[in-house]
Motif scaffolding. Structure first.
Motif, PDB file in Angstrom:
ATOM      1  N   THR A  70     -13.469   2.593  -3.474  1.00 50.80           N
ATOM      2  CA  THR A  70     -14.803   3.030  -3.882  1.00 50.80           C
ATOM      3  C   THR A  70     -15.750   1.862  -4.152  1.00 50.80           C
ATOM      4  OG1 THR A  70     -14.169   3.144  -6.223  1.00 50.80           O
ATOM      5  CG2 THR A  70     -13.917   5.172  -4.897  1.00 50.80           C
ATOM      6  N   GLY A  71     -15.215   0.638  -4.066  1.00 52.82           N
ATOM      7  CA  GLY A  71     -16.058  -0.540  -4.299  1.00 52.82           C
ATOM      8  C   GLY A  71     -16.371  -0.789  -5.757  1.00 52.82           C
ATOM      9  N   THR A  72     -15.596  -0.217  -6.661  1.00 50.04           N
ATOM     10  CA  THR A  72     -15.856  -0.394  -8.091  1.00 50.04           C
ATOM     11  C   THR A  72     -14.912  -1.389  -8.747  1.00 50.04           C
ATOM     12  OG1 THR A  72     -14.426   1.483  -8.650  1.00 50.04           O
ATOM     13  CG2 THR A  72     -16.778   1.958  -8.303  1.00 50.04           C
ATOM     14  N   ALA A  73     -14.035  -2.014  -7.969  1.00 55.30           N
ATOM     15  CA  ALA A  73     -13.061  -2.957  -8.523  1.00 55.30           C
ATOM     16  C   ALA A  73     -13.764  -4.205  -9.034  1.00 55.30           C
ATOM     17  CB  ALA A  73     -12.031  -3.333  -7.469  1.00 55.30           C
ATOM     18  N   SER A  74     -13.383  -4.637 -10.205  1.00 52.10           N
ATOM     19  CA  SER A  74     -13.871  -5.897 -10.744  1.00 52.10           C
ATOM     20  C   SER A  74     -12.902  -6.976 -10.293  1.00 52.10           C
ATOM     21  CB  SER A  74     -13.929  -5.851 -12.269  1.00 52.10           C
ATOM     22  OG  SER A  74     -14.244  -7.137 -12.759  1.00 52.10           O
ATOM     23  N   ARG A  75     -13.407  -7.920  -9.522  1.00 51.19           N
ATOM     24  CA  ARG A  75     -12.547  -8.978  -9.000  1.00 51.19           C
ATOM     25  C   ARG A  75     -12.785 -10.297  -9.706  1.00 51.19           C
ATOM     26  NH1 ARG A  75     -10.600  -7.446  -3.448  1.00 51.19           N
ATOM     27  NH2 ARG A  75     -10.242  -9.669  -3.287  1.00 51.19           N
ATOM     28  N   ARG A 116       0.812  -1.226   0.000  1.00 53.82           N
ATOM     29  CA  ARG A 116       0.000   0.000   0.000  1.00 53.82           C
ATOM     30  C   ARG A 116       0.845   1.276   0.000  1.00 53.82           C
ATOM     31  NH1 ARG A 116      -5.901  -0.471   0.590  1.00 53.82           N
ATOM     32  NH2 ARG A 116      -5.609   1.660  -0.017  1.00 53.82           N
ATOM     33  N   LYS A 117       2.099   1.188  -0.399  1.00 55.38           N
ATOM     34  CA  LYS A 117       2.949   2.373  -0.446  1.00 55.38           C
ATOM     35  C   LYS A 117       3.321   2.756  -1.869  1.00 55.38           C
ATOM     36  CE  LYS A 117       4.782   1.605   4.118  1.00 55.38           C
ATOM     37  NZ  LYS A 117       5.870   1.104   4.925  1.00 55.38           N
ATOM     38  N   GLY A 118       2.826   2.001  -2.843  1.00 62.07           N
ATOM     39  CA  GLY A 118       3.166   2.292  -4.235  1.00 62.07           C
ATOM     40  C   GLY A 118       2.515   3.572  -4.721  1.00 62.07           C
ATOM     41  N   MET A 131      -7.846  -9.668 -14.567  1.00 60.62           N
ATOM     42  CA  MET A 131      -7.300  -8.317 -14.440  1.00 60.62           C
ATOM     43  C   MET A 131      -6.835  -8.091 -13.001  1.00 60.62           C
ATOM     44  SD  MET A 131      -7.410  -7.208 -17.445  1.00 60.62           S
ATOM     45  CE  MET A 131      -6.960  -5.514 -17.199  1.00 60.62           C
ATOM     46  N   PRO A 132      -5.775  -7.299 -12.819  1.00 59.78           N
ATOM     47  CA  PRO A 132      -5.292  -7.050 -11.450  1.00 59.78           C
ATOM     48  C   PRO A 132      -6.294  -6.228 -10.643  1.00 59.78           C
ATOM     49  CG  PRO A 132      -4.150  -5.640 -13.010  1.00 59.78           C
ATOM     50  CD  PRO A 132      -5.006  -6.570 -13.816  1.00 59.78           C
ATOM     51  N   TYR A 133      -6.238  -6.419  -9.342  1.00 61.88           N
ATOM     52  CA  TYR A 133      -7.054  -5.621  -8.436  1.00 61.88           C
ATOM     53  C   TYR A 133      -6.324  -5.522  -7.103  1.00 61.88           C
ATOM     54  CZ  TYR A 133      -8.517 -10.235  -6.747  1.00 61.88           C
ATOM     55  OH  TYR A 133      -8.538 -11.517  -6.266  1.00 61.88           O
ATOM     56  N   LEU A 148      -0.986   2.891 -12.086  1.00 63.66           N
ATOM     57  CA  LEU A 148      -1.841   1.700 -12.041  1.00 63.66           C
ATOM     58  C   LEU A 148      -2.174   1.327 -10.600  1.00 63.66           C
ATOM     59  CD1 LEU A 148      -3.347  -0.676 -13.264  1.00 63.66           C
ATOM     60  CD2 LEU A 148      -1.181  -1.943 -13.283  1.00 63.66           C
ATOM     61  N   GLU A 149      -1.187   1.360  -9.729  1.00 64.61           N
ATOM     62  CA  GLU A 149      -1.428   1.002  -8.336  1.00 64.61           C
ATOM     63  C   GLU A 149      -2.406   1.984  -7.682  1.00 64.61           C
ATOM     64  OE1 GLU A 149       1.305  -0.629  -4.656  1.00 64.61           O
ATOM     65  OE2 GLU A 149       2.246   0.097  -6.478  1.00 64.61           O
ATOM     66  N   LYS A 150      -2.237   3.266  -7.937  1.00 65.86           N
ATOM     67  CA  LYS A 150      -3.171   4.268  -7.403  1.00 65.86           C
ATOM     68  C   LYS A 150      -4.582   3.996  -7.901  1.00 65.86           C
ATOM     69  CE  LYS A 150      -0.013   8.148  -6.791  1.00 65.86           C
ATOM     70  NZ  LYS A 150       0.320   9.510  -7.215  1.00 65.86           N
ATOM     71  N   HIS A 151      -4.693   3.664  -9.184  1.00 70.15           N
ATOM     72  CA  HIS A 151      -5.998   3.374  -9.783  1.00 70.15           C
ATOM     73  C   HIS A 151      -6.643   2.154  -9.109  1.00 70.15           C
ATOM     74  CE1 HIS A 151      -9.087   2.634 -12.811  1.00 70.15           C
ATOM     75  NE2 HIS A 151      -8.621   1.408 -12.922  1.00 70.15           N
ATOM     76  N   LEU A 152      -5.850   1.093  -8.899  1.00 69.86           N
ATOM     77  CA  LEU A 152      -6.395  -0.120  -8.279  1.00 69.86           C
ATOM     78  C   LEU A 152      -6.856   0.141  -6.855  1.00 69.86           C
ATOM     79  CD1 LEU A 152      -3.826  -2.743  -9.602  1.00 69.86           C
ATOM     80  CD2 LEU A 152      -6.146  -2.307 -10.433  1.00 69.86           C
ATOM     81  N   TYR A 153      -6.102   0.916  -6.096  1.00 70.00           N
ATOM     82  CA  TYR A 153      -6.516   1.246  -4.727  1.00 70.00           C
ATOM     83  C   TYR A 153      -7.765   2.127  -4.722  1.00 70.00           C
ATOM     84  CZ  TYR A 153      -2.154  -0.728  -3.017  1.00 70.00           C
ATOM     85  OH  TYR A 153      -1.124  -1.576  -2.718  1.00 70.00           O
ATOM     86  N   ARG A 154      -7.843   3.034  -5.678  1.00 71.46           N
ATOM     87  CA  ARG A 154      -9.026   3.895  -5.770  1.00 71.46           C
ATOM     88  C   ARG A 154     -10.261   3.039  -6.061  1.00 71.46           C
ATOM     89  NH1 ARG A 154      -6.509   7.598  -8.218  1.00 71.46           N
ATOM     90  NH2 ARG A 154      -6.771   6.800 -10.310  1.00 71.46           N
ATOM     91  N   GLU A 155     -10.137   2.086  -6.994  1.00 73.38           N
ATOM     92  CA  GLU A 155     -11.261   1.180  -7.290  1.00 73.38           C
ATOM     93  C   GLU A 155     -11.635   0.359  -6.053  1.00 73.38           C
ATOM     94  OE1 GLU A 155     -11.182  -0.022 -11.989  1.00 73.38           O
ATOM     95  OE2 GLU A 155     -10.084  -1.286 -10.579  1.00 73.38           O
TER      96      GLU A 155
END
Length: 93
Positions: free
Chosen positions: A29-34, A13-15, A38-40, A19-26
């Motif tokens: 916000t609960g919008t990540a597709s798991r 969680r320090k990256g 695709m990475p999450y 891409l890493e910022k985008h994945l943490y934001r998803e």
């Protein structure tokens, strides 16, 4: 390996790459597709469990290589054998 006893990677969680910022934001916000490949972003528990499972796989491979080496010693063929062992990076563990 008990996931509760696994240390989290120092960089978890320090990256700060986009891409890493985008994945943490998803994730936040609960919008990540798991679903799919695709990475999450993963939870602390998921990270610990994945590392524990990987350690178990590494131990299993070590145990099996040990069996091969013992069989070569017992059969007297160790001195007549060349062993080439390759592996992947193990996620740097």
């Amino acid at each position: 390996y008990d996931p509760d006893n696994i240390e989290l990677p120092k960089g978890w969680r320090k990256g700060d790459v986009p891409l890493e910022k985008h994945l943490y934001r998803e994730f936040e916000t609960g919008t990540a597709s798991r679903d799919g490949q695709m990475p999450y972003a993963a939870t602390e528990g998921e990270i610990r469990k994945a590392i524990a499972l990987a350690y178990g796989m590494f131990t299993m491979i070590d145990d099996q290589i040990g069996r091969v080496l013992r069989a070569l010693q017992e059969s007297g063929e160790a001195e007549n054998t060349i062993i080439i062992f390759t592996s992947y990076h193990g996620d740097y563990m």
